[in-house]
Write a protein that holds these residues in place. Sequence first.
Motif, short mmCIF file in Angstrom:
data_model
loop_
_atom_site.label_atom_id
_atom_site.label_comp_id
_atom_site.label_asym_id
_atom_site.label_seq_id
_atom_site.Cartn_x
_atom_site.Cartn_y
_atom_site.Cartn_z
N LYS A 200 12.48 2.74 4.88
CA LYS A 200 11.39 2.82 3.89
C LYS A 200 10.05 3.01 4.58
CE LYS A 200 13.65 0.31 0.20
NZ LYS A 200 13.74 -0.92 -0.57
N ARG A 201 9.86 2.37 5.71
CA ARG A 201 8.59 2.51 6.44
C ARG A 201 8.50 3.87 7.11
NH1 ARG A 201 5.16 -1.45 5.58
NH2 ARG A 201 6.10 -3.46 5.33
N ALA A 202 9.58 4.30 7.75
CA ALA A 202 9.56 5.58 8.47
C ALA A 202 9.43 6.75 7.51
CB ALA A 202 10.82 5.74 9.30
N LEU A 203 9.96 6.61 6.29
CA LEU A 203 9.96 7.70 5.32
C LEU A 203 8.94 7.47 4.21
CD1 LEU A 203 13.83 8.25 5.19
CD2 LEU A 203 12.13 9.46 6.57
N ALA A 204 7.79 6.92 4.59
CA ALA A 204 6.71 6.70 3.63
C ALA A 204 6.27 8.04 3.05
CB ALA A 204 5.53 6.00 4.30
#
Length: 131
Positions: free
Chosen positions: A75-79
């Motif tokens: 979720k963080r990497a694919l913001a």
Amino acid sequence: LVGSPRYMAPEQWVDPAAADARADIYALGVLAYEALTGKVPFDGRTLFEVAAAHAEGDVPPLGDKFPAALDTVFKRALAKTPEGFTLHPNVQKGVIQARQEMLADRAMINWGTAEMLAYASLLTETIQKDQ
């Protein structure tokens, strides 16, 4: 169009010249997700559908056979926006926890898992360097 559509960060679709290193981290996140699950997190039948999936779609959960901490990493990497991409102190902790859980369950270890762990480690290191 600059990049491979299935791996392009949302901002690359709008203004490729404005994309920075966070777009590379996004692409690495897509690659890690694909290495782990065998499919990209965002897809479509047309370029428009692929672009819309990247811009609006939620990252699909990995599922019960993977540690939930990895969902947070993805979720963080694919913001959806570069500004939404921030390193939370729990991201590295989540990767470490997921690695420990997978290593404890030898049935989960295979080539794909080993490859995913390498990508997750690289992703975490890259995120830390961008701080």
